[in-house]
Structures are given as structure tokens and as C-alpha cells.
Design a protein around this motif. Structure first.
Motif, PDB file in Angstrom:
ATOM      1  N   ILE A  10    -120.455   3.084  31.673  1.00 47.64           N
ATOM      2  CA  ILE A  10    -120.127   4.267  31.565  1.00 47.64           C
ATOM      3  C   ILE A  10    -121.428   4.851  30.881  1.00 47.64           C
ATOM      4  CG2 ILE A  10    -117.627   4.059  31.245  1.00 47.64           C
ATOM      5  CD1 ILE A  10    -118.309   4.422  28.172  1.00 47.64           C
ATOM      6  N   ASP A  11    -121.615   6.185  31.198  1.00 44.34           N
ATOM      7  CA  ASP A  11    -122.526   6.921  30.666  1.00 44.34           C
ATOM      8  C   ASP A  11    -122.345   7.224  29.051  1.00 44.34           C
ATOM      9  OD1 ASP A  11    -124.768   8.703  30.004  1.00 44.34           O
ATOM     10  OD2 ASP A  11    -124.356   9.908  31.380  1.00 44.34           O
ATOM     11  N   LEU A  12    -122.986   6.614  28.242  1.00 43.04           N
ATOM     12  CA  LEU A  12    -122.767   6.779  26.813  1.00 43.04           C
ATOM     13  C   LEU A  12    -123.108   8.086  26.294  1.00 43.04           C
ATOM     14  CD1 LEU A  12    -124.424   3.430  25.521  1.00 43.04           C
ATOM     15  CD2 LEU A  12    -121.821   3.855  26.020  1.00 43.04           C
ATOM     16  N   ASP A  13    -123.782   9.047  27.037  1.00 45.82           N
ATOM     17  CA  ASP A  13    -123.979  10.225  26.505  1.00 45.82           C
ATOM     18  C   ASP A  13    -122.771  11.359  26.768  1.00 45.82           C
ATOM     19  OD1 ASP A  13    -126.504   9.868  25.339  1.00 45.82           O
ATOM     20  OD2 ASP A  13    -127.418   9.820  27.333  1.00 45.82           O
ATOM     21  N   THR A  14    -122.340  11.105  27.757  1.00 42.35           N
ATOM     22  CA  THR A  14    -121.231  12.057  28.244  1.00 42.35           C
ATOM     23  C   THR A  14    -119.661  11.355  28.285  1.00 42.35           C
ATOM     24  OG1 THR A  14    -121.412  10.917  30.749  1.00 42.35           O
ATOM     25  CG2 THR A  14    -122.634  13.112  30.185  1.00 42.35           C
ATOM     26  N   ALA A  15    -119.600  10.116  27.988  1.00 37.59           N
ATOM     27  CA  ALA A  15    -118.311   9.352  27.908  1.00 37.59           C
ATOM     28  C   ALA A  15    -117.382  10.147  26.575  1.00 37.59           C
ATOM     29  CB  ALA A  15    -118.526   7.909  27.322  1.00 37.59           C
ATOM     30  N   ASN A  29    -114.263  10.047  23.883  1.00 37.25           N
ATOM     31  CA  ASN A  29    -114.197   9.113  22.594  1.00 37.25           C
ATOM     32  C   ASN A  29    -113.348   7.693  23.069  1.00 37.25           C
ATOM     33  OD1 ASN A  29    -113.972   8.483  19.834  1.00 37.25           O
ATOM     34  ND2 ASN A  29    -111.848   9.147  19.861  1.00 37.25           N
ATOM     35  N   GLN A  30    -112.230   8.182  23.828  1.00 44.16           N
ATOM     36  CA  GLN A  30    -111.455   7.180  24.364  1.00 44.16           C
ATOM     37  C   GLN A  30    -112.398   5.893  25.218  1.00 44.16           C
ATOM     38  OE1 GLN A  30    -107.914   8.215  26.228  1.00 44.16           O
ATOM     39  NE2 GLN A  30    -107.103   6.141  26.509  1.00 44.16           N
ATOM     40  N   GLU A  31    -113.094   6.495  26.020  1.00 45.78           N
ATOM     41  CA  GLU A  31    -113.957   5.562  26.900  1.00 45.78           C
ATOM     42  C   GLU A  31    -114.736   4.675  25.903  1.00 45.78           C
ATOM     43  OE1 GLU A  31    -114.186   8.142  31.165  1.00 45.78           O
ATOM     44  OE2 GLU A  31    -115.690   8.431  29.470  1.00 45.78           O
ATOM     45  N   LEU A  32    -115.342   5.432  24.786  1.00 50.20           N
ATOM     46  CA  LEU A  32    -116.110   4.649  23.951  1.00 50.20           C
ATOM     47  C   LEU A  32    -115.337   3.649  23.332  1.00 50.20           C
ATOM     48  CD1 LEU A  32    -118.176   7.736  22.440  1.00 50.20           C
ATOM     49  CD2 LEU A  32    -119.019   6.077  24.119  1.00 50.20           C
ATOM     50  N   ARG A  33    -114.181   3.806  22.772  1.00 49.29           N
ATOM     51  CA  ARG A  33    -113.392   2.908  22.113  1.00 49.29           C
ATOM     52  C   ARG A  33    -112.907   1.713  22.946  1.00 49.29           C
ATOM     53  NH1 ARG A  33    -112.690   4.055  17.058  1.00 49.29           N
ATOM     54  NH2 ARG A  33    -113.389   6.044  16.527  1.00 49.29           N
ATOM     55  N   VAL A  34    -112.605   2.101  24.250  1.00 50.45           N
ATOM     56  CA  VAL A  34    -112.229   1.106  25.211  1.00 50.45           C
ATOM     57  C   VAL A  34    -113.517   0.179  25.357  1.00 50.45           C
ATOM     58  CG1 VAL A  34    -111.654   0.276  27.560  1.00 50.45           C
ATOM     59  CG2 VAL A  34    -110.450   2.313  26.333  1.00 50.45           C
ATOM     60  N   LEU A  35    -114.708   0.409  25.542  1.00 46.25           N
ATOM     61  CA  LEU A  35    -115.867  -0.281  25.606  1.00 46.25           C
ATOM     62  C   LEU A  35    -116.138  -1.034  24.507  1.00 46.25           C
ATOM     63  CD1 LEU A  35    -118.625  -1.003  26.965  1.00 46.25           C
ATOM     64  CD2 LEU A  35    -119.434   0.976  26.163  1.00 46.25           C
ATOM     65  N   ASP A  72    -120.887   8.507  15.296  1.00 48.88           N
ATOM     66  CA  ASP A  72    -121.372   7.184  14.851  1.00 48.88           C
ATOM     67  C   ASP A  72    -121.251   6.042  16.004  1.00 48.88           C
ATOM     68  OD1 ASP A  72    -121.980   8.235  12.651  1.00 48.88           O
ATOM     69  OD2 ASP A  72    -120.382   7.807  11.244  1.00 48.88           O
ATOM     70  N   LEU A  73    -120.099   5.853  16.419  1.00 48.00           N
ATOM     71  CA  LEU A  73    -119.492   5.027  17.502  1.00 48.00           C
ATOM     72  C   LEU A  73    -120.776   4.928  18.771  1.00 48.00           C
ATOM     73  CD1 LEU A  73    -117.960   2.719  18.360  1.00 48.00           C
ATOM     74  CD2 LEU A  73    -116.306   4.257  19.155  1.00 48.00           C
ATOM     75  N   ARG A  74    -120.823   6.362  19.157  1.00 46.91           N
ATOM     76  CA  ARG A  74    -121.800   6.594  20.418  1.00 46.91           C
ATOM     77  C   ARG A  74    -122.996   6.098  19.979  1.00 46.91           C
ATOM     78  NH1 ARG A  74    -120.661  10.086  24.227  1.00 46.91           N
ATOM     79  NH2 ARG A  74    -119.169  11.117  23.060  1.00 46.91           N
ATOM     80  N   ALA A  75    -123.624   6.516  18.818  1.00 49.53           N
ATOM     81  CA  ALA A  75    -125.110   6.240  18.452  1.00 49.53           C
ATOM     82  C   ALA A  75    -125.069   4.430  18.377  1.00 49.53           C
ATOM     83  CB  ALA A  75    -125.396   6.567  17.020  1.00 49.53           C
ATOM     84  N   PHE A  76    -124.011   3.956  17.862  1.00 48.87           N
ATOM     85  CA  PHE A  76    -124.074   2.514  17.443  1.00 48.87           C
ATOM     86  C   PHE A  76    -124.124   1.780  18.988  1.00 48.87           C
ATOM     87  CE2 PHE A  76    -121.221  -1.419  17.521  1.00 48.87           C
ATOM     88  CZ  PHE A  76    -122.326  -2.183  16.640  1.00 48.87           C
TER      89      PHE A  76
END
Length: 247
Positions: A52-57, A59-65, A95-99
Motif C-alpha cells: 500500500i501507499d504509506l502516505d495515503t493509506a 489508519n485501518q490499512e496501516l494497522r492491518v499491515l 506515529d504508526l505511519r512514520a514507523f
């Protein structure tokens, strides 16, 4: 605050999501530290999970990843990385996106490096040389290549150079059996033969010993002759005295 419940569910499911891929990647055989054939442990490239694109994902997509990466780290028993992910899941979306953009790769690199160092315990010459070379490069791709392939190739060389225990066991068993049998046979022969020799050699015993001959016979004959001479002389002297008394 709506994301809290889905986040908790994702953390719980993190241990189950990559279960099937993990099993599929441990089917290749290899040798362990004891040179026993085992299923080879395969370390997955977590960068391939980022689809996924981390810049546009969202919050749910970030957490699934994040849950997928956490499950992979737990399945591979990586150090450092699972704890770092758990901490970020407790933080904010930013914080999660940056991580996920950088921090997760740094923690993963440290985890792989520690895994390489662990292979040095009781390592053979070839494993030690291969691990030291990889640790000198400090590249994630080199870590993965070593853990997935290089380690097993080097370990196969070390195991092939070890002597087999079978030849050393055969010579040690044969002398021990021979040595244990020889004394018993000798002792048996000595015990059986000794009384017979003593019985046959004893003079005057029952069973018909050999007659006494040689120097002992001459001595007895000499003594007998002397006694005969003394007896004859005594007889003559006694006769003369009797004749003189009658006259």
C-alpha cells in the motif's frame, strides 16, 4: 477513538494472518547445529508485505499491515522487532505511519543482525567465516541471504568435515573382548593342570610314583654293606671268646 476496537482485534489476529505462508516457507530441509536434518527456517522479506501507499493509506490499512509484519516477526522468533511494533500500535496514526516508513526497517535490520550473531554459538569454521563476512557488510539483503541459504551451505561443509564415529567404535570393542577372554582361559588351564602335576611328582603317594634311583640308591647300599661287615666282625669276635672260655 473508533479505531481502538479494530486495533485490538488486529493485534489479536496478527499471530494468525501469515500462518499459512510461514508453513510453506519452512519445507526445505537443512542441517542444524548437531548436523541433524531438519526443516530449514526461512526468513521472509517484510518489505514485500508493504503493498500500500504509506502516505495515503487509511489508519485501518496501516494497522492491518502492521499486524501482518508483527505476525511474521513472531513466527520467525525475531528479537527487538515485535516489541517495537507493539509500542507503535499503542500510539497515534501519525506515529504508526512514520514507523512503517522507516522505523520498522531499522528494527528489522537489528533483529536480523542479532539472528546472524546467534548462529555463531558452537559454530564450525565455515559457519564462523560466513557469519563474520555478513556482519561486516551490515546489509539487510546480506543478512537474509546468509540466514536462508549461506548458513546451511556453510554448515553442510562443517558437518562433512567431521569424522564419523563408526570406525572408532569397532577397534575399541574387539581388543576388549580378546583381552577379557585370554586371562580367563589361562587361569582355567593353570587351575586345572597344577594339581595333577603335584600329585604325580609327590614321592610315596598313591597312584604309582616313579622308583627312587641315582645317588639315594648308592647311599642305601653302602650303609647296608657296612652293617653286614660290622655284623660279621661281631660274630667272629663272639665265637673266639666262646672257644677260649671252653678251653
Amino acid at each position: 477513538m473508533r479505531w481502538k476496537f479494530p486495533a485490538g482485534a488486529l493485534v489479536a489476529l496478527a499471530f494468525l494472518i501469515p500462518a499459512a505462508p510461514a508453513v510453506a516457507q519452512t519445507e526445505s530441509p537443512g542441517l542444524n547445529e548437531s548436523c541433524q536434518t531438519v526443516e530449514r527456517k526461512v526468513y521472509k522479506d517484510i518489505r514485500e508485505l508493504v503493498t500500500i501507499d504509506l502516505d495515503t493509506a487509511t489508519n485501518q490499512e496501516l494497522r492491518v499491515l502492521t499486524a501482518q509484519i508483527l505476525a511474521t516477526a513472531n513466527a520467525e522468533k525475531l528479537p527487538v522487532l515485535p516489541g517495537a511494533i507493539q509500542d507503535r500500535l499503542k500510539g497515534t496514526e501519525d506515529d504508526l505511519r512514520a514507523f512503517l516508513k522507516k522505523g520498522v526497517l531499522d528494527a528489522w535490520s537489528v533483529a536480523l543482525r542479532i539472528s546472524v550473531v546467534r548462529t555463531l554459538t558452537d559454530a564450525g569454521t565455515n559457519v564462523d567465516a560466513a557469519a563474520q563476512k555478513v556482519l561486516g557488510s551490515a546489509a539487510v539483503d546480506d543478512y537474509l541471504a546468509y540466514l536462508n541459504d549461506g548458513l546451511y551451505a556453510a554448515r553442510a561443509l562443517d558437518c562433512a568435515s567431521q569424522p564419523t564415529p563408526t570406525p572408532s567404535a569397532t577397534p575399541s570393542a574387539t581388543p576388549s573382548a580378546t583381552a577379557s577372554a585370554a586371562p580367563s582361559a589361562t587361569a582355567s588351564a593353570t587351575t586345572t593342570g597344577a594339581p595333577t602335576a603335584a600329585s604325580s611328582a609327590s614321592p610315596g603317594g598313591e597312584g604309582g610314583g616313579l622308583p627312587v634311583t641315582g645317588a639315594d640308591t648308592a647311599t642305601v647300599a653302602g650303609i647296608g654293606g657296612a652293617l653286614l661287615l660290622l655284623g660279621g666282625a661281631g660274630y667272629l669276635i663272639g665265637r673266639r671268646r666262646r672257644s677260649s672260655f671252653v678251653a
